[in-house]
Write an enzyme that holds these catalytic residues in place. Structure first.
Site, PDB file in Angstrom:
ATOM      1  N   THR A   1      12.544 -33.707   0.475  1.00 34.47           N
ATOM      2  CA  THR A   1      13.382 -33.188  -1.166  1.00 34.47           C
ATOM      3  C   THR A   1      13.717 -31.274  -1.481  1.00 34.47           C
ATOM      4  O   THR A   1      13.083 -30.860  -0.813  1.00 34.47           O
ATOM      5  CB  THR A   1      12.421 -32.935  -1.818  1.00 34.47           C
ATOM      6  OG1 THR A   1      12.004 -34.820  -2.040  1.00 34.47           O
ATOM      7  CG2 THR A   1      13.101 -32.951  -3.205  1.00 34.47           C
ATOM      8  N   GLU A   2      14.676 -31.289  -1.863  1.00 32.36           N
ATOM      9  CA  GLU A   2      15.606 -29.920  -1.904  1.00 32.36           C
ATOM     10  C   GLU A   2      15.919 -29.484  -0.602  1.00 32.36           C
ATOM     11  O   GLU A   2      15.384 -27.871  -1.177  1.00 32.36           O
ATOM     12  CB  GLU A   2      14.266 -29.291  -2.972  1.00 32.36           C
ATOM     13  CG  GLU A   2      14.449 -30.269  -4.449  1.00 32.36           C
ATOM     14  CD  GLU A   2      15.884 -30.675  -5.087  1.00 32.36           C
ATOM     15  OE1 GLU A   2      17.083 -30.121  -4.548  1.00 32.36           O
ATOM     16  OE2 GLU A   2      15.931 -30.880  -6.046  1.00 32.36           O
TER      17      GLU A   2
END
Lengths: 511, 431
Positions: free
Chosen positions: A145-146
């Site tokens: 994520t990210e």
């Protein structure tokens, strides 16, 4: 020949409805169906469907020479199923060409890698299972994520069997080094790292339509020229960005889709470039060096750190309270609870609470459905409170019971402290009696006066003399030091009588 | 540059927001070199010290001239008191008291609500307008006697004085709108007041509004050309450190405070409704309404009928140290104003490390970041914000950390500089 690696992130948060505190305990439905459906349908129409069609066209046109990869969050997949199954269908078509790759990530698009390695594994597996069942191939490359990454996270990912991972080519990590090579994890060298070339990626993702930008308007020809100008020895150019760049963040009217359509032709024309998916990159190239990332990085903002998600007190409180529930949630074994648990973890919730957007970019505002970070926090905590109640009720450990236990611990701690003070006092008294006999006079008087000057309230004259100040009772007992030799011998007996043995660990923790 | 400024109250005789604002602004202006202020106030003479120079103006209006030095002012200020029978009073209780004592003496007392709302009872209504006219008359004489470059008039009572001074001297006029009658009356404006306000605005060379909210009112309700209205935000006086005794909370419960007049403008009924919603869900909280006003009976009846009087308290009107005390024991300050041109009190709460919830319908919401903003009518949102701040610890921490810094950066010196720029622009155009 340089390799171009295109990877696009596909994600839509599952937004919460306005959930007031008086809904707590009354209503257990947290989601804003209207926004979720309308936004998904809007983005599907403006981006996912036309962009997928464009990719199919490109594959048809350039055959084997064109490659592309996506990472689709579990939350996005859920919403495709609910609101836009045709998008799933078009991804299936792309998967069938065999020239595309789907990456692994956490199902919830969560930041769990920062909270709990075990839960992290669970979510990654959940996602890979889902991707395999949808598209027929199990992902071999992981992206967090990210693009959150650290040495430790990389080590866990390697342990799960993934051969490569994507992250940011953060300047503060790379220093003089170029992102245009393959690197490897500092803990486990088997995990290869693909680093985002953030300058070239952001030229498309953020600056493409910016008329204030010196390079506007950006054409595929100009962009291909930049890629050609890169040093001959550099190997891989990783262009990572949100898929929503094409038609949503950058409007169709800006010509972004035409740009994307024209780019492969420009690049393939001179036989200087080839396209590859992340796993192909990992097998085509050899890593040149290890990358040291002791503190997590991400692909966001100037700092490329976690401050957009875990940068203030509210975010930290929400994050901590959420993962405190982990064990209880597992115990429930309830599908409804598990679904809500997944949706509560979506990183966007924490992003909404960021106070950075007061000073930092428009980007934050663009993605935020709440009026203020305070608003976002209150809403999230209301939902979390209700969720916690349900979980607690189901497991049977009611909230009052927990608080009761907490109070018991606190009371014992207090009691312990009182006893400790008493011990100290007694020890001092004994020392005063013992000193003329055991020790030289000047040393004792010296230590006594200094102790009084510094800490008169605790009465820790003896602590000063024997020097384990701040350490636990047991530490003192085991090391009866010079000053209070006789006192040290006498004490353990009395303590055992008082049965403080069991409480010792707690007391020492506090100290 | 010399400024002839018309106000209608000044410390220590402050009755409300206008006096505080005038004080802060002139103090800020005293820090700008080359800017001199001649401050004129109407005043009933009585207990004041007589040492100041007295000027006898035409028509038997004595004018007293004083040079006052105030704390935190860089220079002393020329201060003119016009012997007028205009005496602003703050609270209805005060008003009643004074009228009883004076027994139709020479002073005309009129009752205002914080920033000048008049209560027109037949008894003094006509007299008041006469007094305003008289004040204007004297203003003309003062203008004739002194030299200055620009005229600055605060709120409607002084507009006629400003206009008169302009007519006599030919100098440009800046009027400062701290509130309009639309804010004070909740929509049903007094035609006499409206007339004075409109004429003042039309005569002004430039209009300063205390927020964009007020600026919009001036433009839309009074039909003023937007190019002539600028916004200059108020600020807040820094806290005097070390003067306060330490206040301790009597009970280990959370306290949510409403502090202001219990009038339509301040939205007290929304506070009661929100309190009710919160009390249905939590028991460790008390609500305090500090202030007085005409809606008090209605509010107390409503609170009683909701059955929350055991947790809902009225303190009456608070002033001075009591206000500080109230802030010190508060966990949250709520200002649900229906229409608030600016609103300095949330800033004061933030200075005392108290988190604030303010309505979107307040001027101060335009500049504050570290505050929760809700619509005054949105009781659900208000209740939710109250509950959130009381229950989720990180919120108070955030507000304490950032709110204080934010409010400490709102300095009168900056507002004064901004006003100076307005003067410069006006003078550049005028000459």
């Amino acid at each position: 020949m340089k390799t171009i690696c295109l990877y696009f992130q596909v994600h839509q948060p599952f937004r919460f409805r306005r959930y007031r505190f008086f809904d707590i305990g009354e209503s257990h439905y947290y989601y804003d169906d209207y926004s979720n459906e309308s936004i998904m349908k809007k983005v599907a129409g403006r981006c996912y469907l036309p962009a997928n069609q464009l990719m199919l066209d490109l594959i048809e046109k350039y055959g084997e020479r064109f490659r592309v990869a996506w990472s689709v969050s579990g939350i996005a997949l859920d919403q495709f199923e609910l609101y836009a199954p045709e998008v799933l269908e078009s991804f299936r078509k792309l998967a069938a060409t065999g020239q595309v790759e789907f990456l692994a990530e956490t199902y919830s698009h969560s930041l769990v890698s920062l909270a709990d390695p075990d839960e992290f594994r669970v979510q990654v597996k959940e996602h890979s299972d889902r991707i395999e069942s949808l598209f027929g191939v199990r992902p071999g490359v992981f992206r967090n994520t990210e693009l959150v990454y650290s040495d430790d996270i990389g080590a866990v990912v390697a342990d799960m069997g993934y051969g490569a991972m994507l992250t940011e080519g953060a300047k503060h990590i790379l220093g003089w080094k170029s992102p245009n090579y393959l690197y490897y994890n500092a803990v486990n060298p088997r995990l290869k790292l693909l680093l985002k070339n953030y300058k070239l990626s952001d030229d498309i993702a953020f600056r493409f339509s910016d008329r204030g930008w010196g390079e506007w308007p950006l054409t595929a020809e100009k962009y291909a020229g930049w890629l050609r100008d890169i040093d001959k020895k550099e190997e891989v150019i990783n262009l990572f960005m949100d898929y929503e760049t094409f038609g949503e963040h950058q409007d169709v009217g800006t010509g972004i889709l035409e740009f994307l359509r024209a780019l492969p032709g420009e690049l393939l024309r001179h036989n200087e470039f080839r396209f590859a998916t992340p796993s192909e990159v990992a097998s085509l190239h050899e890593p040149v060096a290890s990358m040291h990332v002791p503190y997590p990085i991400s692909w966001a903002d100037e700092e490329r750190d976690l401050s957009a998600w875990l940068g203030n007190d509210m975010q930290n409180e929400a994050f901590t309270k959420l993962y405190e529930l982990k064990e209880l949630v597992k115990k429930t074994n309830d599908t409804k609870i598990m679904t809500d648990w997944r949706y509560l973890q979506v990183s966007d919730h924490f992003y909404y609470m960021s106070t950075k957007f007061f000073s930092d970019g428009e980007v934050h505002k663009y993605f935020n459905p709440y009026e203020s970070p305070y608003d976002a926090f209150i809403n999230y905590m209301n939902v979390l409170s209700d969720f916690a109640r349900r979980v607690n009720e189901m497991v049977g450990a009611t909230e009052t019971e927990t608080t009761m236990l907490k109070r018991q611990i606190r009371d014992r701690d207090e009691q312990l402290e009182k006893l400790q003070a008493e011990i100290n006092e007694l020890r001092e008294k004994r020392k005063l009696v013992a000193t003329p006999v055991v020790e030289g006079e000047e040393e004792v008087t010296g230590s006594k006066s200094s102790a009084k000057a510094s800490k008169p309230s605790t009465g820790s004259g003896s602590a000063k003399a024997s020097k384990p100040s701040g350490k636990s009772v047991s530490a003192k007992a085991s090391k009866p030091s010079t000053g209070s030799g006789s006192a040290g011998k006498a004490k353990p007996v009395s303590r055992k009588k008082a049965e403080t043995g069991e409480k010792k660990p707690r007391g020492s923790k506090k100290a | 540059m010399r400024v002839l400024m018309f106000g209608w109250e000044f410390p220590p005789h402050i009755s409300g927001g206008l006096g505080t604002a005038c004080y802060g602004l002139t103090r800020g202006m005293s820090h700008i070199s080359g800017l001199e202020v001649l401050f004129v106030v109407p005043k009933a003479w009585g207990d004041e010290d007589q040492s100041a120079l007295t000027l006898i103006a035409a028509d038997n209006f004595p004018v007293r001239k004083k040079f006052i030095e105030m704390k935190n002012f860089l220079r002393e200020m020329t201060y003119l008191e016009v012997h007028s029978r205009l005496v602003p009073y703050m609270s209805p209780e005060d008003y009643a008291e004074t009228v009883n004592n004076s027994e139709g003496g020479s002073n005309v007392y009129f009752n205002t609500e914080e920033i000048g709302k008049l209560k027109f009872t037949g008894k003094y209504g006509p007299d008041l307008f006469q007094e305003i006219a008289n004040y204007a008359l004297v203003a003309g004489v003062i203008a004739d006697d002194h030299s200055f470059d620009i005229i600055h008039a605060h709120d409607w009572l002084t507009y006629p004085a400003g206009m008169a001074a302009k007519a006599v001297s030919g100098k440009p006029l800046v009027i400062h709108v701290h509130a309009t009658d639309f804010d004070r009356s909740g929509g049903s404006v007094n035609p006499g007041v409206f007339e004075i306000e409109k004429r003042g605005m039309e005569a002004a060379d430039m209009i300063i509004a205390v927020s964009n909210l007020t600026r919009t009112t001036v433009i839309e309700k009074y039909g003023i050309n937007p190019a002539r209205v600028v916004t200059v935000y108020n600020a807040v006086e820094p806290l005097e450190l070390g003067e306060w005794p330490e206040f301790r909370k009597p009970v280990n419960e959370k306290i949510v405070t409403f502090l202001g007049r219990i009038t339509l403008q301040k939205g007290p009924e929304y506070f009661v409704e929100a309190a009710h919603k919160v009390l249905m869900k939590s028991d460790n909280v008390r609500f305090v309404m500090a202030g007085s006003g005409d809606l008090f009976p209605r509010i107390i009846r409503r609170a009683a009928s909701l059955g929350i009087m055991d947790r809902f308290h009225f303190t009456g009107f608070l002033r001075g140290q009591d206000v500080n005390h109230m802030f010190a024991i508060s966990d949250l300050y709520v200002m649900p104003s229906v229409s608030e041109p600016f609103g300095i009190s949330p800033l004061e709460a933030m200075q005392s490390n108290v988190p604030v919830i303010i309505s979107h319908q307040s001027g101060v919401s335009e500049i504050l970041k570290h505050a929760i903003k809700v619509d005054f009518w949105d009781i659900d949102a208000m209740a939710d914000a109250i509950y959130g701040i009381l229950h989720y610890g990180a919120l108070s921490e955030m507000f304490k950390k950032h709110g204080k810094t934010e409010v400490d950066n709102l300095k009168w010196e900056n507002s004064a500089l901004h006003v100076k720029q307005v003067y410069d622009a006006v003078l550049a155009k005028y000459y």
